[in-house]
Design an enzyme around this catalytic site. Structure first.
Site, PDB file in Angstrom:
ATOM      1  CE  LYS A 154      28.174   5.616  29.057  1.00 50.32           C
ATOM      2  NZ  LYS A 154      27.114   5.801  29.646  1.00 50.32           N
TER       3      LYS A 154
HETATM    4  N1  GLU Z   1      24.623   7.989  28.818  1.00 48.55           N
HETATM    5  C1  GLU Z   1      23.206   7.616  29.553  1.00 48.55           C
HETATM    6  C2  GLU Z   1      23.291   6.473  30.507  1.00 48.55           C
HETATM    7  O1  GLU Z   1      24.679   6.464  30.943  1.00 48.55           O
HETATM    8  C3  GLU Z   1      22.221   7.366  28.771  1.00 48.55           C
HETATM    9  C4  GLU Z   1      22.277   6.255  27.987  1.00 48.55           C
HETATM   10  C5  GLU Z   1      21.040   6.192  26.813  1.00 48.55           C
HETATM   11  O2  GLU Z   1      20.156   7.016  26.911  1.00 48.55           O
HETATM   12  O3  GLU Z   1      20.948   5.374  26.049  1.00 48.55           O
HETATM   13  O4  GLU Z   1      22.568   5.885  31.097  1.00 48.55           O
END
Ligand code: GLU
Length: 420
Positions: free
Chosen positions: A110
């Protein structure tokens, strides 16, 4: 969100507690537990951006890789004033479990920048994104770490990331980021994927609980990419959407909202909080309103020990990552509330991100119908695995989902062995 609790709330504490609760059913060695609790690498960057008035402003950003054993890391990038290392660390760990649960060949990551994107002009946001991308470019790549949208970012931001990275490489590299506009290698259905996945998993939970959509009332917190599409899809399934909210506040109507009209209103007015023919409610009131299904689809930590006793829903579908605190969840589980846990409920987003990455690497693109069919199949398959595990082990849905996800990561660790 709930400002009273932000200061003492730690998303990482919640993520660790969820993990440790599940580990009780897995008989893992202590050294493995310690390994799985520890993020692999954490990058903190401080960088300057020239604002439109010519002045320079410093920003702080992060990119955390929690675990890379199952493949390149995957996870969104968040632009929000409250972004901090503790939060990004938790969100990265949640991505590890989410990807493992969905059997995607990814580890968890993240990133984020501490910024309120609404306070910046488009040009400032573009410069910030390009600089942040450059700062974290030692970590991201199609083979190593693939970012995506999260709270406060969107396809346009992803396009800037793709462009910046491509300029550094000297050739276009669409697979370095997902959630891009279709014209530069984005996937059909990626924008609607998370909200649609929330609907698939929530409808499946309702089916298991014997809840008839026509008799079901739904409250949705958050009207961004996840909340608005989740509300729309649940409404299309025949549920009555009685409460909605965004950052400015909530709206309530016991007769139910025409969700498409609320979406139209949001486009025109920039908020839904002033939508006519509705009672104004606060975000806190939304969480405790009389409804059958509650879909928190905003930020983490909103359902804490103060809110939980007032929650009336019998099913909570976690569109957001980590919307319940440990104490909040305990109270709700005691009350017999069923959860569709975040790592299952909102996994539609990263699953279609995976589809996008695969399409980019192959240079061959699928139709929208193919995307949603594959998404539905994967989500329902994993829903069934979680539901059955919960019944077998007599545990809640989150613990069941975690035991599946953790054992898949542990298996990969054991097969690979510890280097050197
Ligand atoms: N931010 C989204 C999540 O928390 C998507 C992450 C992604 O598509 O890599 O799952």
């Amino acid at each position: 969100m709930s400002t009273a609790t932000t200061r003492r709330y730690s998303a990482s504490d919640v993520a660790r507690a969820q993990f440790l609760r599940a580990v009780r059913y897995l008989h893992l060695r202590d050294d493995l537990i310690e390994y799985l609790l520890t993020p692999k690498r954490e990058l903190i960057v401080h960088f300057p951006v020239i604002m439109d008035d010519g002045r320079m402003r410093m920003f702080t950003g992060y990119r955390v890789h929690h675990n890379t054993v199952k493949g390149p890391t995957k996870g969104g990038i968040r632009y929000h004033p409250d972004v901090n290392l503790d939060e990004i660390r938790a969100l990265a760990m949640w991505m590890t479990w989410k990807c493992a649960l969905m059997n995607l060949p990814y580890g968890g990551a993240k990133g984020g920048v501490q910024v309120d994107p609404k306070q910046l002009s488009k040009n400032e946001l573009r410069r910030l994104t390009r600089r942040y991308t450059t700062e974290i470019s030692i970590l991201i790549s199609p083979e190593g770490d693939v970012p995506a949208p999260d709270v406060g970012t969107n396809p346009e931001v992803m396009a800037w990331i793709m462009d910046t990275y491509s300029m550094h490489r000297g050739y276009s590299t669409p697979a370095v980021v997902t959630g891009k506009p279709i014209s530069i290698g984005g996937s059909q259905g990626r924008i609607e994927a998370t909200g649609t996945g929330v609907m698939f998993t929530t409808m499946e939970a309702m089916r298991h609980l014997g809840m008839d959509p026509a008799e079901t009332t739904v409250a949705v917190q958050g009207f961004g990419n996840v909340g608005s599409i989740a509300a729309l899809r649940m409404w299309e399934q025949g549920c009555k959407i009685i409460a909605l909210s965004d950052v400015n506040g909530g709206i309530y109507n016991s007769r139910g909202f025409h969700v498409r009209d609320v979406m139209r209103y949001q486009k025109e007015h920039g908020t839904i909080s002033t939508y006519p023919e509705a009672d104004a409610i606060t975000n806190a009131e939304l969480l405790t309103c009389r409804c059958d299904v509650l879909i928190p689809a905003a930020l983490e930590g909103v359902i804490d020990e103060l809110v939980a006793p007032g929650v009336k829903a019998r099913l909570i579908a976690e569109g957001a990552n980590g919307p319940c605190t440990t104490e909040g969840e305990e109270i709700l589980l005691d009350k017999g509330v069923t959860f569709v846990p975040d790592i299952l409920c909102n996994a539609g987003g990263v699953t279609v991100s995976y589809f996008e990455w695969v399409q980019d690497l192959q240079g061959f693109f699928w139709t929208e119908a193919e995307i949603f069919e594959r998404l539905r199949r994967l989500l329902l398959e994993n829903f069934r695995a979680v539901w059955e595990t919960a019944q077998e082990k007599r545990v809640d849905m989150r613990t069941a989902a975690y035991t599946l996800a953790i054992s898949r990561v542990v298996e990969a660790i054991e097969v690979r062995g510890i280097y050197p």
